[in-house]
Scaffold this motif. Structure first.
Motif, PDB file in Angstrom:
ATOM      1  N   THR A 155       0.828  -1.196   0.000  1.00  0.00           N
ATOM      2  CA  THR A 155       0.000   0.000   0.000  1.00  0.00           C
ATOM      3  C   THR A 155       0.866   1.252   0.000  1.00  0.00           C
ATOM      4  O   THR A 155       2.011   1.230   0.468  1.00  0.00           O
ATOM      5  CB  THR A 155      -0.932   0.029   1.222  1.00  0.00           C
ATOM      6  N   TYR A 204      -0.603   4.011   1.266  1.00  0.00           N
ATOM      7  CA  TYR A 204      -1.223   4.784   2.331  1.00  0.00           C
ATOM      8  C   TYR A 204      -0.389   4.679   3.600  1.00  0.00           C
ATOM      9  O   TYR A 204       0.158   3.612   3.924  1.00  0.00           O
ATOM     10  CB  TYR A 204      -2.644   4.281   2.611  1.00  0.00           C
ATOM     11  N   PHE A 240      -0.738  -1.403   8.815  1.00  0.00           N
ATOM     12  CA  PHE A 240      -1.587  -2.462   8.271  1.00  0.00           C
ATOM     13  C   PHE A 240      -0.871  -3.807   8.401  1.00  0.00           C
ATOM     14  O   PHE A 240       0.351  -3.895   8.282  1.00  0.00           O
ATOM     15  CB  PHE A 240      -1.896  -2.205   6.797  1.00  0.00           C
ATOM     16  N   GLU A 290      -6.091  -2.987  10.350  1.00  0.00           N
ATOM     17  CA  GLU A 290      -5.398  -1.713  10.542  1.00  0.00           C
ATOM     18  C   GLU A 290      -5.296  -1.434  12.039  1.00  0.00           C
ATOM     19  O   GLU A 290      -6.311  -1.437  12.745  1.00  0.00           O
ATOM     20  CB  GLU A 290      -6.127  -0.566   9.848  1.00  0.00           C
ATOM     21  N   GLU A 329     -11.021  -6.244   6.135  1.00  0.00           N
ATOM     22  CA  GLU A 329     -11.522  -7.294   5.250  1.00  0.00           C
ATOM     23  C   GLU A 329     -11.168  -8.651   5.837  1.00  0.00           C
ATOM     24  O   GLU A 329     -10.161  -8.803   6.533  1.00  0.00           O
ATOM     25  CB  GLU A 329     -10.897  -7.143   3.859  1.00  0.00           C
ATOM     26  N   GLU A 369      -3.259  -6.252  -1.095  1.00  0.00           N
ATOM     27  CA  GLU A 369      -2.898  -4.905  -1.537  1.00  0.00           C
ATOM     28  C   GLU A 369      -4.046  -3.940  -1.277  1.00  0.00           C
ATOM     29  O   GLU A 369      -5.218  -4.299  -1.422  1.00  0.00           O
ATOM     30  CB  GLU A 369      -2.567  -4.940  -3.032  1.00  0.00           C
ATOM     31  N   ILE A 370      -3.721  -2.721  -0.876  1.00  0.00           N
ATOM     32  CA  ILE A 370      -4.691  -1.635  -0.787  1.00  0.00           C
ATOM     33  C   ILE A 370      -4.373  -0.667  -1.912  1.00  0.00           C
ATOM     34  O   ILE A 370      -3.297  -0.051  -1.938  1.00  0.00           O
ATOM     35  CB  ILE A 370      -4.616  -0.924   0.577  1.00  0.00           C
ATOM     36  N   PHE A 373      -8.357   2.899  -2.101  1.00  0.00           N
ATOM     37  CA  PHE A 373      -8.501   2.253  -0.794  1.00  0.00           C
ATOM     38  C   PHE A 373      -9.438   1.039  -0.871  1.00  0.00           C
ATOM     39  O   PHE A 373     -10.253   0.767   0.003  1.00  0.00           O
ATOM     40  CB  PHE A 373      -9.008   3.225   0.275  1.00  0.00           C
ATOM     41  N   GLU A 374      -9.311   0.307  -1.979  1.00  0.00           N
ATOM     42  CA  GLU A 374      -9.999  -0.968  -2.112  1.00  0.00           C
ATOM     43  C   GLU A 374      -8.990  -2.095  -1.889  1.00  0.00           C
ATOM     44  O   GLU A 374      -7.793  -1.944  -2.161  1.00  0.00           O
ATOM     45  CB  GLU A 374     -10.639  -1.085  -3.498  1.00  0.00           C
ATOM     46  N   TYR A 375      -9.495  -3.237  -1.430  1.00  0.00           N
ATOM     47  CA  TYR A 375      -8.612  -4.328  -1.017  1.00  0.00           C
ATOM     48  C   TYR A 375      -8.581  -5.398  -2.097  1.00  0.00           C
ATOM     49  O   TYR A 375      -9.618  -5.854  -2.568  1.00  0.00           O
ATOM     50  CB  TYR A 375      -9.098  -4.930   0.304  1.00  0.00           C
TER      51      TYR A 375
END
Length: 234
Positions: free
Chosen positions: A96, A98, A102, A145, A156, A205-206, A210-212
């Protein structure tokens, strides 16, 4: 007359000695156990874990209860029951851009019917056994997170259920004192699971929205398991 009395006395004495020498049976209406699991992947599953340096020993716990089908009316070499278990299958990295803390956790759970065969019925110092088991295995991967030192959020969760079954052999060493009806058990098991798709290690992966995302791989999750625990009888 004296001979007859002597024979009666000797017969009574022999019966008393025989009764004293009879082995003491385990209190066997039921037994219960708890054990530490040490799992090591085999086959294709091990190769997949090795690609991500995740192929080490996995730790978990198992507990269960077994019943004598005759209650206390009759000693039985075979007990029937069930076990619950879980195993931490390690953590994975998250890809990610971001900022944040995580992580990915992998955990397996199982609920098995269990049959245990103990050939020695009496309270021996060493007591071998054979187990056979079967039931559903739940394989769960979670994206988490860490919000702060105390709080976290599951973003998720991917869950798969597959049949698992296997055999194990072990030996119990009789304990003493307040645990005189208990054994320290050491066993080795082979746990077979049907092939299913699991999350490939280090593939979560993000993305920029911000989708998984994740990659799945079809594999069995077979392993050798060493169990070290305590079995008690009641």
């Amino acid at each position: 007359m004296r001979v007859i009395l002597c024979l009666i006395f000797c017969t009574s004495l022999l019966k008393a000695v025989a009764q004293e020498q009879q082995p003491k049976y385990i209190e066997d209406k039921l037994s219960y156990f708890v054990a530490l699991n040490l799992g090591n992947a085999v086959g294709n599953y091990r190769n997949i874990l090795k690609e991500s340096n995740k192929a080490g020993t996995k730790f978990g716990l198992t507990g269960g209860i077994l019943f004598n089908p005759y209650g206390r009316k009759k000693a039985s070499t075979v007990f029937y029951g069930a076990e619950l278990g879980f195993q931490g299958d390690g953590r994975g990295d998250v890809k990610t851009t971001y900022s944040g803390d995580f992580r990915v956790t992998n955990t397996s759970y199982w609920i098995n019917g269990l049959v245990r065969y103990r050939p020695i019925l009496w309270s021996s110092k060493i007591n071998p056994y054979i187990d056979a088991f079967a039931g559903p295995k739940i394989i769960q991967t979670s994206l988490i997170e860490q919000l702060n030192d105390e709080d976290s959020e599951t973003l998720e969760r991917w869950t798969k259920v597959t049949p698992n079954y296997g055999l194990g052999v072990g030996v119990g060493f009789k304990l003493f004192g307040s645990l005189q009806n208990s054994y320290l058990d050491i066993g080795i098991y082979y746990q077979q699971a049907e092939a299913t798709k699991i999350i490939r290690p280090n593939s979560v992966e993000i993305d920029n929205n911000f989708e998984y995302k994740s990659k799945q791989v079809l594999t069995t999750t077979n392993q050798w398991v060493v169990k070290i625990g305590i079995t008690g009888f009641n």
